[in-house]
Motif scaffolding. Structure first.
Motif, mmCIF file in Angstrom:
data_model
loop_
_atom_site.group_PDB
_atom_site.id
_atom_site.type_symbol
_atom_site.label_atom_id
_atom_site.label_comp_id
_atom_site.label_asym_id
_atom_site.label_seq_id
_atom_site.Cartn_x
_atom_site.Cartn_y
_atom_site.Cartn_z
ATOM 1 N N ILE A 139 0.832 -1.206 0.000
ATOM 2 C CA ILE A 139 0.000 0.000 0.000
ATOM 3 C C ILE A 139 0.869 1.259 0.000
ATOM 4 O O ILE A 139 0.495 2.281 -0.567
ATOM 5 N N PRO A 144 2.475 0.716 -8.793
ATOM 6 C CA PRO A 144 1.084 0.918 -9.194
ATOM 7 C C PRO A 144 0.307 -0.379 -9.370
ATOM 8 O O PRO A 144 -0.908 -0.386 -9.200
ATOM 9 N N GLU A 145 1.001 -1.484 -9.666
ATOM 10 C CA GLU A 145 0.280 -2.734 -9.938
ATOM 11 C C GLU A 145 -0.484 -3.256 -8.714
ATOM 12 O O GLU A 145 -1.646 -3.615 -8.837
ATOM 13 N N PRO A 146 0.151 -3.323 -7.519
ATOM 14 C CA PRO A 146 -0.588 -3.860 -6.369
ATOM 15 C C PRO A 146 -1.070 -2.792 -5.393
ATOM 16 O O PRO A 146 -1.217 -3.072 -4.207
ATOM 17 N N SER A 147 -1.311 -1.566 -5.849
ATOM 18 C CA SER A 147 -1.732 -0.521 -4.911
ATOM 19 C C SER A 147 -2.508 0.553 -5.660
ATOM 20 O O SER A 147 -2.516 0.574 -6.891
ATOM 21 N N PRO A 148 -3.134 1.473 -4.919
ATOM 22 C CA PRO A 148 -3.771 2.609 -5.576
ATOM 23 C C PRO A 148 -2.725 3.686 -5.877
ATOM 24 O O PRO A 148 -1.782 3.854 -5.120
ATOM 25 N N SER A 149 -2.909 4.394 -6.985
ATOM 26 C CA SER A 149 -1.998 5.499 -7.296
ATOM 27 C C SER A 149 -2.820 6.732 -7.635
ATOM 28 O O SER A 149 -3.845 6.647 -8.320
ATOM 29 N N ALA A 150 -2.349 7.877 -7.144
ATOM 30 C CA ALA A 150 -3.159 9.098 -7.184
ATOM 31 C C ALA A 150 -3.341 9.599 -8.618
ATOM 32 O O ALA A 150 -2.370 9.785 -9.361
ATOM 33 N N ALA B 373 -10.439 8.767 -6.762
ATOM 34 C CA ALA B 373 -9.287 9.659 -6.780
ATOM 35 C C ALA B 373 -8.015 8.930 -7.190
ATOM 36 O O ALA B 373 -6.982 9.556 -7.381
ATOM 37 N N VAL B 374 -8.105 7.625 -7.271
ATOM 38 C CA VAL B 374 -6.910 6.828 -7.524
ATOM 39 C C VAL B 374 -7.177 5.807 -8.633
ATOM 40 O O VAL B 374 -8.323 5.537 -8.988
ATOM 41 N N THR B 375 -6.085 5.280 -9.170
ATOM 42 C CA THR B 375 -6.163 4.162 -10.103
ATOM 43 C C THR B 375 -5.782 2.903 -9.351
ATOM 44 O O THR B 375 -4.738 2.878 -8.689
ATOM 45 N N TYR B 376 -6.631 1.899 -9.406
ATOM 46 C CA TYR B 376 -6.315 0.637 -8.736
ATOM 47 C C TYR B 376 -5.502 -0.234 -9.683
ATOM 48 O O TYR B 376 -5.939 -0.532 -10.798
ATOM 49 N N GLY B 377 -4.329 -0.686 -9.227
ATOM 50 C CA GLY B 377 -3.530 -1.591 -10.034
ATOM 51 C C GLY B 377 -4.200 -2.949 -10.173
ATOM 52 O O GLY B 377 -5.061 -3.328 -9.375
ATOM 53 N N ALA B 378 -3.772 -3.668 -11.195
ATOM 54 C CA ALA B 378 -4.391 -4.962 -11.500
ATOM 55 C C ALA B 378 -4.226 -5.965 -10.359
ATOM 56 O O ALA B 378 -5.023 -6.879 -10.212
ATOM 57 N N PHE B 379 -3.169 -5.789 -9.539
ATOM 58 C CA PHE B 379 -2.912 -6.737 -8.456
ATOM 59 C C PHE B 379 -3.285 -6.157 -7.095
ATOM 60 O O PHE B 379 -2.821 -6.639 -6.061
ATOM 61 N N TYR B 380 -4.066 -5.077 -7.090
ATOM 62 C CA TYR B 380 -4.528 -4.533 -5.809
ATOM 63 C C TYR B 380 -5.836 -5.231 -5.449
ATOM 64 O O TYR B 380 -6.744 -5.347 -6.281
#
Lengths: 389, 441
Positions: A139, A144-150, B373-380
């Motif tokens: 987190i 960016p792949e395993p988390s949210p990015s602004a 507000a965010v982009t969720y990654g494919a592995f999130y």
């Protein structure tokens, strides 16, 4: 200035108006700082460090005068949340603002994505990756792949419990080959608990060595990187990005090629903003120990460096870890030349005992990287000034 | 991200989704290869696919099984798994196309006896078929006794500039003959010392290709091949680019690239990473999530004295893969000292295995941004917690249903995270730390 594209600036003017209007509607900037009772962005709890940075774009000036478009982080410390986007658009810095913590401090790092004003067709998120953070959780790892990015116009606060001292760095990890080539990199280190105690005649140390072996008098970060000007110009002029052909020809220390490395002032970009704020002139008094916090974040090159001091470099740390074996055996290395691969960081001590006062050089021994584009005597080089006692 | 890149990214995500459907419950914790003390290999030409959508001619070592049937060439060659002090015999025949050269294997770090074939510069070589070799010249036999456990590389010893570029290399793993002194027979050890213990292992064999060279070979433009202009643009771990390396071992749609690279483990376990630089470039490989400890290089423990164990081991998060060099790294993760509870526990909940007790029940430290507000990654997973789940936006693939923690293990020469000009690809892999309750094998 050798080359300057008006293209980008035109787009800025045409798009900023409508775009910023849109952001005021959708923006979600929240600067989180526990213990900040008066709203200045600084926590009243000395153990809590709050930093506010932006992810966005801007311009730099290479040492030969070439202006290059960048993505990077800007400095929003103390800027009210409702002013971050308006005040920090096109204010990316190279390298990003430096983050320094004391071991045991907690960092609340808010990164606000102010968007790429010159490339409004891009809608890239940004993240912060603390490179080398031990036992990281996704987190706050900035992948960016395993988390949210602004997204543009929004912020995310990252939390780090800084319990392991050492030299790190940080960068954006979104489409890393692109965003890191574009400049989203910054210095970061954590000073050890041992600082302030007196061991072996020193009060500052790279690590908790318990014997003073990493003690130093003065410290300097040397963040090595390089730009591929073709890639930056392609980005600036909205062209397909040359990933396969990527090859840095503007090698730099802390975002500058020699002789800008020894310029004490900000380097101004084409907008008149001092985007390159970190000089790399190394100064010490004869007999002092110099700590170099060296890292390489080039997306294409490894860099090797040496000095003309005539004294060897003692490598005491690697990858934010004291060079000791599992049972405490000393594994530090005494070298004259050190190769630093992308993503590597080293703590190097120069003991200037016996070095005559004067001006010396720190330079890359990959001699092709002593250049700013096709200009010779540039690139990864800086001066070491040893002053008399 | 440019538009083409975005479309590609969507395709990649769809591909990953398709690949994940095939994730079985196979043996994730062991390196796949061929075990024994007698191997029959054939050097052949075949084709691999790369994640930019291209296909490339390669030369690889193929395996002839006990029934005399020879499979397809493999990129990389088969991982040979042998036992310390047990003599090994490897035969090699040559079915490479005309003008490719003779075929051979060298085993750096081993004292090899080569018989048969014809004399070569570095070793005996299996002569090319179109040169009408005698029976004795057709096949070469290599024998050696591996005296030291560890991780090794084998590769072509003939025209190595071209033949290694084309894919004639592979991994050799020598396992200890017995449990080390003071060790537990139920546990696994990489070397003859208890401090080389591990729970799971994974192979990281790095290589690269310059597609121009391979095209010239395909079109038999031998006189145009010029290694002074060598400029690789495709990079591989265990013979596949990202995201193909996420797929299972031996999937039918990658018939010449049998090996994946998808390590998974639980908190507190020890993963042994067998790390091999098989190509000609140096790759600084960076491990997200935690430090590794380098316990061995070139098949020898980093010891200050015989029997001292890996007392010269070093830790970091980035290690350079040097051409021809091997290293053994041990990696683990517990999430300790993060300052918050990675399971999102209440204080009265029981501890998970290896959970860092002082953080138990400590609240999550920040307010996460709202979903839009965010982009969720494919592995999130939609949750910051290990094993957690959360609401995902419409269109999200839900590829991390178990709420594992994904860590990118990748080259920090970031241009190598592409496959021939296409982002993302190349030297990207992901370690997944799974919740203790998620079965792995």
């Amino acid at each position: 200035m050798k080359r300057r594209t008006r293209y980008g600036s035109m787009i800025v003017l045409l798009t900023l108006f409508g775009w910023l209007w849109a952001l005021t509607v959708s923006a979600n900037v929240l600067v989180q700082c526990p213990g900040d009772t008066n709203g200045d962005g600084i926590s009243e709890d000395p153990n809590i460090v709050c930093r506010s940075i932006t992810g966005g774009d801007g311009y730099t000036t290479m040492a030969d005068g070439l202006g290059l478009y960048i993505f990077s982080f800007g400095d929003a410390d103390g800027v009210p949340a409702d002013r971050v986007i308006a005040d920090l658009t096109l204010k990316a810095q190279l390298p990003a603002p430096t983050i320094v913590l004391k071991q045991g401090q907690e960092l609340y790092l808010t990164m606000t994505n102010v968007g790429m004003a010159v490339r409004p067709d891009l809608f890239d998120p940004h993240t912060v990756h603390w490179h080398g953070f031990p036992n990281a959780a996704p987190i706050f790892d900035g992948l960016p792949e395993p988390s949210p990015s602004a997204n543009m116009g929004n912020s995310m606060t990252y939390y780090y419990n800084a319990v392991v001292p050492g030299t790190y760095f940080y960068h954006c990890h979104v489409e890393a080959a692109e965003h890191m080539q574009m400049g989203m990199i910054g210095n970061l280190w954590v000073t050890p608990k041992q600082d302030g105690t007196s061991i072996g005649g020193f009060t500052k140390f790279a690590y908790n060595d318990e014997d003073g072996s990493t003690g130093y008098d003065v410290a300097f970060p040397l963040l090595l990187t390089g730009f591929d000007s073709f890639f930056h110009i392609a980005s600036d002029t909205v062209q397909a990005l040359p990933f396969a052909a990527m090859f840095d020809e503007y090698p730099m220390i802390n975002g500058r090629g020699y002789p800008d490395t020894i310029n004490p002032n900000d380097i101004l970009n084409q907008e008149g903003f001092g985007a390159q704020k970190i000089p790399s002139l190394i100064t010490a008094t004869a007999g002092q120990r110099i700590l170099l916090r060296v890292s390489n974040i080039s997306t294409t090159h490894q860099y090797t460096f040496a000095t003309t001091l005539g004294v060897p470099m003692k490598v005491v740390g690697r990858g934010a870890a004291l060079l000791r074996g599992p049972d405490g055996k000393d594994t530090s290395m005494t070298v004259n030349v050190l190769n630093v691969g992308g993503g590597q960081d080293y703590d190097v001590i120069l003991d200037t005992s016996g070095v005559a006062p004067g001006t010396y050089f720190l330079y890359t021994t990959d001699l092709a990287n002593l250049s700013n584009g096709d200009q010779e005597r540039g690139g990864i080089m800086t001066e070491i000034v040893i002053n008399p006692l | 991200m440019d538009r083409i890149g975005k479309q590609h990214h969507i395709r990649v995500v769809l591909l990953i989704g398709a690949l994940l459907l095939f994730f079985g419950t196979g043996a994730q914790g062991a390196i796949v290869g061929i075990s024994g003390n007698s191997f029959n290999l054939v050097a052949k030409q075949d084709v691999i696919v790369t994640s930019d959508g291209d296909s490339t001619i390669i030369w690889g070592y193929a395996v002839t099984n006990a029934g005399g049937e020879t499979g397809r060439a493999q990129y990389p060659g088969p991982t040979l798994i042998v036992i310390e002090d047990v003599p090994v015999t490897i035969t090699l025949s040559n079915e490479l196309p005309n003008e490719s050269g003779n075929a051979s294997i060298v085993f750096p770090g081993h004292q090899v006896t080569a018989t048969g074939g014809v004399d070569g510069l570095m070793t005996q070589e299996a002569r090319q078929a179109h040169l009408k070799p005698t029976n004795a010249e057709k096949q070469v036999t290599y024998t050696f006794t591996p005296t030291e456990p560890g991780t090794y590389l084998y590769r072509s010893g003939t025209r190595a500039d071209l033949q290694v570029e084309m894919g004639l290399f592979g991994a050799l793993i020598v396992r200890p003959a017995a449990t080390p002194a003071g060790g537990d027979p139920a546990k696994k050890y990489a070397y003859n010392h208890v401090d080389s213990e591990y729970d799971r292992e994974v192979l990281y064999l790095m290589s690269e290709t310059d597609p121009i060279i391979h095209r010239q070979v395909e079109e038999r433009q031998w006189n145009l091949i010029d290694f002074t202009k060598y400029f690789p643009t495709n990079w591989f771990i265990n013979g596949r680019n990202y995201p193909d390396l996420l797929a299972e071992n031996n999937v039918p749609w990658l018939p010449t690239q049998p090996y994946n690279c998808q390590p998974r483990m639980h908190p507190g376990e020890k993963l042994l990473i067998r790390f091999i630089g098989a190509g000609r470039q140096t790759h600084p490989m960076h491990f997200h999530g935690n430090d590794f400890e380098t316990i061995a290089a070139d098949g020898r423990l980093l010891s200050s004295a015989p029997g001292a164990g890996p007392d010269l081991a070093w830790q970091a998060t980035t290690i350079k893969s040097i051409p021809g060099q091997t290293a053994d790294l041990v990696w683990g993760w517990t999430g300790k000292e993060l300052g918050w509870d990675i399971y999102g526990h209440s204080p009265e909940d029981p501890l998970e295995p290896y959970e860092y007790a002082p953080n138990h029940g400590k609240p999550f430290p920040v307010v996460l941004p709202p979903r839009d507000a965010v982009t969720y990654g494919a592995f999130y997973s939609g949750s910051p917690f290990l094993g957690g789940e959360g609401e995902l936006p419409p269109g999200h693939g839900g590829l991390n249903a178990a709420g594992g923690y994904f860590y990118m293990w990748h080259s920090h020469t970031e241009k190598e995270l592409t496959s021939n000009d296409i982002w993302p690809g190349g030297l990207i892999s992901f370690m997944i730390v799974e919740h203790p309750d998620v079965p792995i094998d």
